[in-house]
Design a protein around this motif. Structure first.
Motif, PDB file in Angstrom:
ATOM      1  N   TRP A 555       0.850  -1.185   0.000  1.00  0.00           N
ATOM      2  CA  TRP A 555       0.000   0.000   0.000  1.00  0.00           C
ATOM      3  C   TRP A 555       0.892   1.243   0.000  1.00  0.00           C
ATOM      4  CZ3 TRP A 555      -4.713  -0.777   3.808  1.00  0.00           C
ATOM      5  CH2 TRP A 555      -5.477  -1.869   3.368  1.00  0.00           C
ATOM      6  N   SER A 560      -3.527   1.875  -4.698  1.00  0.00           N
ATOM      7  CA  SER A 560      -3.058   0.508  -4.419  1.00  0.00           C
ATOM      8  C   SER A 560      -3.727  -0.063  -3.173  1.00  0.00           C
ATOM      9  CB  SER A 560      -1.537   0.503  -4.244  1.00  0.00           C
ATOM     10  OG  SER A 560      -1.145   1.307  -3.137  1.00  0.00           O
ATOM     11  N   ALA A 561      -4.169   0.804  -2.248  1.00  0.00           N
ATOM     12  CA  ALA A 561      -4.841   0.322  -1.048  1.00  0.00           C
ATOM     13  C   ALA A 561      -6.288  -0.066  -1.305  1.00  0.00           C
ATOM     14  CB  ALA A 561      -4.782   1.395   0.044  1.00  0.00           C
ATOM     15  N   GLY A 567      -5.096  -4.930  -2.734  1.00  0.00           N
ATOM     16  CA  GLY A 567      -5.979  -3.965  -2.119  1.00  0.00           C
ATOM     17  C   GLY A 567      -6.757  -4.508  -0.941  1.00  0.00           C
ATOM     18  N   TRP A 584      -3.979   2.703   8.133  1.00  0.00           N
ATOM     19  CA  TRP A 584      -2.919   3.041   7.178  1.00  0.00           C
ATOM     20  C   TRP A 584      -2.769   4.547   7.175  1.00  0.00           C
ATOM     21  CZ3 TRP A 584      -3.205   5.336   2.041  1.00  0.00           C
ATOM     22  CH2 TRP A 584      -2.004   5.225   1.314  1.00  0.00           C
TER      23      TRP A 584
END
Length: 791
Positions: A555, A560-561, A567, A584
């Motif tokens: 991530w 991308s997270a 993901g 995050w």
């Protein structure tokens, strides 16, 4: 119970109120499961501060993030945590210790698995009140200072140890109870125990022992106290003259048997090489012992030199099973009275005419450092023909004189007399503790070469190391080097969950700190971490706890997270979503050693913030918002903009954001709380954690109802107890609603519990509550007020 009325009058009877109090359980006890540089393996250890953690597990931050996350937990408000240290293939450092005759008798193992055990050093000495029966272990951890000097820390002494499992100070149990550094185990190769004894220090020309005993009695009654085979001391009285030594034997056995002790054999033992004899009181049991103390009146122990305090020799039947003393030592050989070796060498030691002893030079095995001891002269009281009444005091005095001359020779060695042993411990600079000394001496009284002279023994190491440095040595054999172990497998984590269920009463927050560098140089990958979250969340489901998931390394952006193969959708697979949350990005923290900033996962910090807010506001308050500032961090790995947060929050990714007023947690959704998930009850972290708090509190608080008669009186008690608990929470602002009836209800009656339920032994309680959900979106509407037209 009902009052029994029997006469006219007033009777008083107390009735229980039926009110029982439910105490709310803790909500922020943390559990960390992961690798550490040191500390107990595979057991749950309770900690109340980061200082507790450092004392137990050290401060190493290279193995895993456990140290950093625990520090962050306590720094941000946590007050109690459990640690379970795990690894795959870990091994404690160990070494086998030999006795004076070279038999392996004792295995000493580091209490903690890992390379940290290689730093442990062990000294063995016989400086005890019974030097031919017991021994001491002095254990330290060796460190190297910044200047390169050797420093011993965490030193502990475990004293008066015995190799006899029937003794209160048996080495295995005494070490387990008294040492934080080591554990000990007697080895099957240890020699069999012999019959212990008490020998008089007084020697008489044969046959003279019986005559000397009668002379001390003088036709009257004499006494002493005798303990046989660990029995209590029993008073022994004899009246002279004695016809034979068997009269003394019978008196001892009668007195000892009366108090539950063993029996003995009494005899005159000839001294080899001469015409003298000594009085020997020997146990009839292998591994037994005999102790003699002064009598209450007309004492016989003192005049006959019986007992250690009277210069007698008392040897436990397990004495030969002890590990050899460390240092350069000389001794008179086997203490088994049946072998004759000890008396033979003692006799030669006392009779010989040594003249001037040669210089004694010793060097380490791999260094050029040497030390020379000179100036030995002939003791004036040594006798080539001992007179009647000669005492073992002569032998001890000779050793004391040798020790004094060693001390006069210089500071290279510290001499000590331990029983009938002379021990020299090297102290000169440059000596490595684990190296074996190499003596270069000759002569009758050589204390540095086995088989040479009366005192000859191979030298031992100054301090015996465990693990990697334990070999070679004359009396210490290397067994295993300490190993920190490799990456924990999912099976290791599963085993830790079993340990936690068994050893921990309650915990609320679970963290699995990532491994950075195991014993093979490997760290955990995202794929390996992904395997852990499902079983961990299932464990939390059964334990009524909550899992904080750390973000994958992959991530790096909001895109991308939220999408792609790494993901958030991939993280959710197999996870009990309403019992977990993910946070995050990662956090930047200062290096405790003054290095550059380091990056760590946020789970420990989030748990600490949750604990802080639980204490100040209650578990129903979300651990997020401006109040949820993260302490002890210098930044975040990636700063999140509002637009990115707009992508992350609907996917239930809780972000840590850096604002001008600090770094705060800016999200409080469970993993199942993403938009359109269908999860409405436990979309938010505080709602789920509050429900877990209620469940656990009610579970524990209603235990009184088990096995009670299942009828209206019990149901009323349950309603009263649970209702009082819920009302207290309502008054603290834990529920929605202006009045209690809008906020919660407790129902337990004939409607919830039918007759069939009663027949099955079931009572049903329904507790409902209206939770407070966080104001995740605050919408401000501004209306412009137009000028009003007057009519």
């Amino acid at each position: 119970m009902p009052v029994q009325v029997s006469y006219p009058g007033v009777y008083i009877q107390e009735e229980p109120s039926g009110v029982r109090t439910i105490t709310g359980v803790s909500t922020s006890v943390a559990l960390f499961i992961g690798m550490a540089g040191r500390g107990p393996m595979d057991t749950a250890v309770s900690l109340l501060s980061y200082a507790d953690y450092e004392r137990t597990y050290g401060s190493d931050t290279t193995v895993s993030e456990t140290t950093d996350q625990v520090r962050q937990f306590f720094l941000n408000g946590g007050s109690q945590a459990y640690i379970i240290r795990i690894a795959s293939g870990e091994q404690p450092a160990a070494a086998d210790f030999q006795n004076e005759d070279g038999a392996v008798v004792l295995r000493i193992t580091a209490a903690e698995a890992g390379r940290i055990g290689d730093s442990i050093r062990v000294e063995v000495n016989y400086a005890t009140a019974q030097p031919e029966s017991s021994f001491n272990l002095v254990v330290s951890r060796e460190t190297i200072t910044s200047s390169g000097a050797t420093l011993l820390v965490d030193t502990e002494t475990i004293g008066n140890l015995s190799m006899n499992s029937a003794e209160p100070r048996f080495v295995e149990t005494a070490v387990a109870q008294g040492s934080r550094l080591i554990r000990a185990e007697v080895q099957p190769t240890a020699p069999a125990p012999f019959e212990g004894y008490s020998m008089s220090g007084r020697a008489e020309s044969a046959p003279g022992i019986l005559a000397a005993l009668n002379a001390e009695l003088g036709g009257a009654a004499g006494s002493m106290q005798v303990s046989v085979d660990n029995g209590p001391f029993a008073p022994v009285t004899v009246t002279g003259p004695l016809a034979a030594l068997s009269d003394l034997q019978d008196a001892i056995n009668t007195a000892s048997s009366a108090v539950g002790g063993g029996t003995v054999t009494v005899q005159a033992e000839p001294v080899p090489g001469g015409t003298e004899e000594v009085l020997l009181i020997r146990s009839n049991a292998a591994g037994g012992r005999v102790r003699v103390q002064a009598g209450a009146s007309n004492d016989l122990a003192g005049p006959m030199n019986l007992g250690t305090s009277n210069d007698g020799l008392e040897v436990d039947g397990h004495a030969a099973r002890r590990p050899a003393p460390t240092g350069v030592f000389g001794s008179l050989g086997s203490l088994d009275s049946t072998s004759g070796t000890w008396l033979d060498r003692l006799s030669g030691f006392l009779r010989a005419d040594p003249g001037d002893l040669p210089d004694l030079t010793l060097a380490t095995g791999s260094r050029s450092d040497t030390a020379t001891i000179t100036g030995f002269t002939r003791p004036t009281f040594w006798e080539t023909t001992p007179a009647a009444g000669t005492s073992l005091r002569n032998a001890r005095g000779a050793l004391e004189l040798l020790a004094a001359q060693v001390a006069l020779a210089g500071p290279h060695y510290v001499p000590a007399v331990q029983g009938y042993r002379l021990v020299l411990n090297p102290t000169y600079p440059g000596f490595a503790e684990q190296e074996t000394l190499t003596p270069s001496t000759t002569g009758t009284y050589d204390i540095g070469n086995a088989g040479s002279g009366y005192l000859g023994r191979d030298p031992n190491v100054r301090r015996a190391p465990l693990g990697a440095f334990a070999s070679p040595s004359n009396y210490v054999v290397g067994v295993a080097a300490g190993a920190d172990g490799n990456l924990p497998t999912p099976a290791d984590y599963s085993a830790a969950y079993v340990i936690a269920s068994r050893e921990i009463d309650i915990f609320n927050l679970l963290m699995l700190p990532r491994v950075l560098n195991d014993g093979s140089g490997n760290g955990q990958t995202d794929a390996q971490r992904a395997q852990l979250w499902g079983p961990a969340s299932a464990f939390c489901l059964t334990e009524r706890a909550f899992l904080i998931i750390d973000p994958p390394d992959a991530w790096t952006t909001a895109q991308s997270a939220t999408s792609g193969p790494t993901g958030i959708a991939n993280v959710r697979i197999g996870v009990v979503g309403d019992h977990a949350m993910v946070v995050w990005p990662r956090l930047r923290i200062p290096d405790p050693l003054g290095g550059p900033l380091r990056t760590i996962d946020p789970a420990g910090s989030v748990a600490g913030v949750a604990a802080r807010i639980d204490g100040s506001r209650g578990v129903w308050k979300a651990p997020a918002g401006l109040e949820a500032s993260v302490i002890g961090v210098r930044g975040v790995e990636r700063r999140i903009a509002d637009a990115e947060n707009g992508l992350l929050n609907p996917q239930a990714i809780n972000v840590v954001r850096q604002f001008p007023n600090g770094i705060v947690i800016w999200g409080s959704r469970t993993l199942a709380g993403f938009d359109n998930s269908g999860e409405n009850d436990y979309k938010y972290v505080p709602v789920r954690r509050f429900a877990l708090f209620l469940e656990e509190s009610l579970y524990r608080g209603l235990q009184f109802a088990v096995f009670e008669p299942n009828d209206e009186p019990l149901w009323a008690q349950i309603r009263l107890t649970a209702g009082a608990f819920m009302n207290n929470l309502f008054r603290r602002g834990a529920f929605q609603g202006q009045k209690a009836s809008d906020a919660y209800f407790v129902k337990c009656d004939a409607e919830t519990t039918t007759q069939n339920d009663i027949n099955l032994g079931i009572v049903n309680v329904i507790v409902g509550f209206a939770p407070l959900k966080p104001a995740e979106f605050v919408v401000v509407t501004i209306r412009q007020l137009a000028g009003q037209v007057q009519t």
